[in-house]
Design an enzyme around this catalytic site. Structure first.
Site, PDB file in Angstrom:
ATOM      1  CB  THR A   1      28.323  58.695   9.827  1.00  0.00           C
ATOM      2  OG1 THR A   1      28.729  59.456   8.742  1.00  0.00           O
ATOM      3  CG2 THR A   1      27.040  58.001   9.780  1.00  0.00           C
ATOM      4  CG  HIS A   2      32.921  58.992   9.112  1.00  0.00           C
ATOM      5  ND1 HIS A   2      33.654  58.094   8.740  1.00  0.00           N
ATOM      6  CD2 HIS A   2      31.940  58.623   8.309  1.00  0.00           C
ATOM      7  CE1 HIS A   2      33.502  57.290   7.855  1.00  0.00           C
ATOM      8  NE2 HIS A   2      32.094  57.449   7.748  1.00  0.00           N
TER       9      HIS A   2
ATOM     10  CE  LYS B   1      39.586  35.343  47.210  1.00  0.00           C
ATOM     11  NZ  LYS B   1      40.547  34.800  46.179  1.00  0.00           N
TER      12      LYS B   1
ATOM     13  CD  GLN C   1      45.681  35.162  48.751  1.00  0.00           C
ATOM     14  OE1 GLN C   1      45.554  34.369  49.295  1.00  0.00           O
ATOM     15  NE2 GLN C   1      46.566  36.328  49.238  1.00  0.00           N
TER      16      GLN C   1
ATOM     17  CB  SER D   1      38.054  75.370  37.237  1.00  0.00           C
ATOM     18  OG  SER D   1      39.488  75.709  37.345  1.00  0.00           O
TER      19      SER D   1
ATOM     20  CG  ASN E   1      42.522  24.647  47.806  1.00  0.00           C
ATOM     21  OD1 ASN E   1      42.892  25.751  48.599  1.00  0.00           O
ATOM     22  ND2 ASN E   1      43.423  23.786  47.582  1.00  0.00           N
TER      23      ASN E   1
ATOM     24  CE1 TYR F   1      43.120  28.829  45.601  1.00  0.00           C
ATOM     25  CE2 TYR F   1      45.377  27.868  46.616  1.00  0.00           C
ATOM     26  CZ  TYR F   1      44.376  28.963  46.303  1.00  0.00           C
ATOM     27  OH  TYR F   1      44.518  30.293  47.154  1.00  0.00           O
TER      28      TYR F   1
ATOM     29  CB  SER G   1      43.799  37.544  50.800  1.00  0.00           C
ATOM     30  OG  SER G   1      43.250  36.386  51.741  1.00  0.00           O
TER      31      SER G   1
ATOM     32  CG  ASN H   1      35.257  71.659  34.621  1.00  0.00           C
ATOM     33  OD1 ASN H   1      35.326  72.355  33.524  1.00  0.00           O
ATOM     34  ND2 ASN H   1      36.235  71.511  35.491  1.00  0.00           N
TER      35      ASN H   1
ATOM     36  CE  LYS I   1      36.376  74.485  32.103  1.00  0.00           C
ATOM     37  NZ  LYS I   1      37.809  73.984  32.227  1.00  0.00           N
TER      38      LYS I   1
ATOM     39  CD  GLU J   1      35.841  65.615  32.554  1.00  0.00           C
ATOM     40  OE1 GLU J   1      37.111  66.229  32.289  1.00  0.00           O
ATOM     41  OE2 GLU J   1      35.107  66.756  33.114  1.00  0.00           O
TER      42      GLU J   1
HETATM   43  N1  ARG Z   1      42.817  33.174  50.337  1.00  0.00           N
HETATM   44  C1  ARG Z   1      43.040  32.283  49.342  1.00  0.00           C
HETATM   45  C2  ARG Z   1      42.363  32.465  48.168  1.00  0.00           C
HETATM   46  O1  ARG Z   1      41.872  33.542  47.863  1.00  0.00           O
HETATM   47  C3  ARG Z   1      41.937  31.079  49.918  1.00  0.00           C
HETATM   48  C4  ARG Z   1      42.381  29.644  49.494  1.00  0.00           C
HETATM   49  C5  ARG Z   1      43.891  29.474  50.408  1.00  0.00           C
HETATM   50  N2  ARG Z   1      44.208  28.039  50.052  1.00  0.00           N
HETATM   51  C6  ARG Z   1      45.337  27.325  50.530  1.00  0.00           C
HETATM   52  N3  ARG Z   1      45.590  26.278  50.209  1.00  0.00           N
HETATM   53  N4  ARG Z   1      46.297  28.514  50.926  1.00  0.00           N
HETATM   54  O2  ARG Z   1      42.430  31.636  47.073  1.00  0.00           O
END
Ligand code: ARG
Length: 458
Positions: free
Chosen positions: A155-156, A325, A322, A277, A110, A317, A23, A285, A283, A290
């Site tokens: 309205t509408h 994120k 993970q 454009s 964790n 956990y 990650s 825009n 154009k 948007e």
């Molecule tokens: N990269 C993990 C997460 O985002 C961190 C915690 C990982 N813990 C583990 N025991 N593998 O949740």
């Protein structure tokens, strides 16, 4: 290099597994929070005599240097490191040797990751509130300049009644104000310190979690270690508030797109805030609006993603977590620039007052005022409504607007109509009259402006 958790393994991790589980490419964004959390943790460990003061000092010095390396772009993030926690700890080992391994005493990744996320989100919420307020102020400023600018209210999406443009803009301010309130409320549940929950069950070391909370500026400490490592409600809440914000911005954006079209022709967006454009030379825009509208799709999707990730997870956990994120980061990356650019966009919008006013002159926008006029003369409102309906029908047949009818023509429909009907059919007066609390009357709109300005300056 063998893994920091490699003791029980007899083989190196497969590269494919490393890539799949890593990650680091997105959680490196949490480096500041991760280091701040580690420093607080180490200070606590030394204070509780779990590690020696010199050990703590050396770890803290190393961590600060690492932070500097990352800031300067001199840090190598490796897929092998798996995540930001391991990357920093690996580097700490390289820098200060075996004493580095004391950092992870009485801690697990964790609880560490939740700490990082909470620290990060607290900061982000504060920044988003500032941006929300900037957009509100930009709208209030525009409103102040357009209290007596008259436009059709819809309205509408059908022309309904004439309103003050300021009143319309202030409706958005109210929406954003609620968003701010929601964020402030959510902040309370982000502001809870999870560290010390360890893997899930707490720890045998004599830690002081309240001291860590104090060092890191948290107002509460998590009550239950199992909940602390598995709870992502605080992110879901934030994502749901963000989805509401994005929905609000998208509605605003939709109106800007409509208003800048030739069909409406209510506003002109400055050239610096539009794009062209590649094929149609004529154009211009409204791409900003948007894209704001478009981004709301992802933001709403991110909320659903995380709800779905969580809904089947047993305590405590699970690695699935993970996956919290990227939706969070993506939402933040959509919401912040949208708020920022909309605040600027409003400054770069010219209101075409004449065209707006012109649009109120077609569509019988004063029909309600005429019905109110008759009701004030004693006719029951339902009856008054029917009489005016008949007058409108007559107008349509004659190709006329209400204002173009002669007194005699109107009197054919009701003897209650007299010379003073002229007043009822005056557009500006019709708006000015609606001074019921929260209404579009100029005086009332000015009151709304003063109130919101006071709220925004507190
Ligand atoms: N990269 C993990 C997460 O985002 C961190 C915690 C990982 N813990 C583990 N025991 N593998 O949740």
């Amino acid at each position: 290099m063998s893994k920091l958790w490699g003791g029980r393994f007899s083989k190196e991790t497969s590269e494919l597994v490393e890539q799949f589980t890593a990650s680091i490419h997105f959680d490196k964004r949490l480096y500041k929070q991760d280091i701040a959390g580690s420093i607080a943790h180490v200070k606590m460990l030394a204070r509780q005599k779990i590690i020696a003061p010199e050990e703590a000092e050396s770890i803290i010095k190393g961590l600060k240097e690492i932070e500097d390396e990352i800031k300067k772009g001199q840090f190598d993030f490796l897929v092998k490191d798996e995540d930001i926690h391991m990357a920093i700890e690996r580097r700490l080992h390289e820098k200060i040797g075996p004493v580095a391994s004391k950092l992870h005493t009485a801690r697990s990744r964790n609880d560490q990751i939740v700490l990082d996320m909470r620290l990060y989100l607290k900061e982000q919420i504060e920044e988003i509130i500032t941006l929300l307020r900037r957009l509100m102020l930009s709208l209030v400023e525009k409103a102040e300049a357009h209290v007596e600018t008259i436009m059709p209210g819809y309205t509408h999406l059908q022309r309904a009644q004439p309103i003050s443009l300021a009143h319309h803009l202030l409706a958005y301010v109210q929406m954003l104000k609620r968003d701010e309130e929601r964020l402030r409320d959510c902040y309370k549940r982000v502001d809870i310190m999870p560290l010390g929950s360890a893997a899930l069950a707490g720890t045998t070391f004599p830690i002081d979690r309240h001291f860590v909370a104090e060092l890191l500026g948290f107002s509460k400490v998590g009550e239950n270690s199992i909940d602390s490592v598995s709870d992502r409600d605080f992110i879901i809440e934030f994502l749901s508030i963000s989805a509401i914000i994005a929905m609000h911005l998208s509605r605003m954006a939709e109106e800007l797109v409509l208003w800048s079209s030739q069909e409406f022709n209510f506003i002109e967006i400055d050239d610096a805030f539009c794009t062209g454009s590649s094929i149609m030379p004529q154009k211009k825009n409204p791409d900003i609006a948007e894209l704001v509208r478009g981004k709301s799709g992802r933001v709403i999707g991110n909320l659903l993603s995380l709800l779905i990730v969580l809904k089947g997870l047993p305590l405590a956990y699970n690695r699935d977590l993970q996956e919290d994120k990227e939706p969070l980061f993506d939402t933040i990356d959509a919401i912040k620039p949208s708020l920022e650019i909309l605040a600027q966009l409003w400054v770069n919008i010219t209101i075409k007052k004449q065209d707006m006013f012109h649009a109120t002159q077609k569509g019988f926008l004063l029909a309600t005022d005429l019905a109110d006029y008759l009701a004030k003369k004693g006719l029951g409102f339902r009856q008054a409504h029917r009489v005016v309906g008949e007058i409108v029908k007559y107008c349509q047949e004659q190709g006329k607007e209400l204002e173009n009818l002669s007194l005699e023509e109107m009197q054919r429909f009701s003897p209650l109509i007299e010379q003073d009907v002229k007043d009822a059919l005056d557009l500006k007066k019709a708006v000015a009259r609606r001074n019921s609390y929260g209404g579009t009357g100029f005086e009332e709109v000015k009151r709304q402006i003063e109130k919101i300005k006071a709220e925004l300056s507190s």
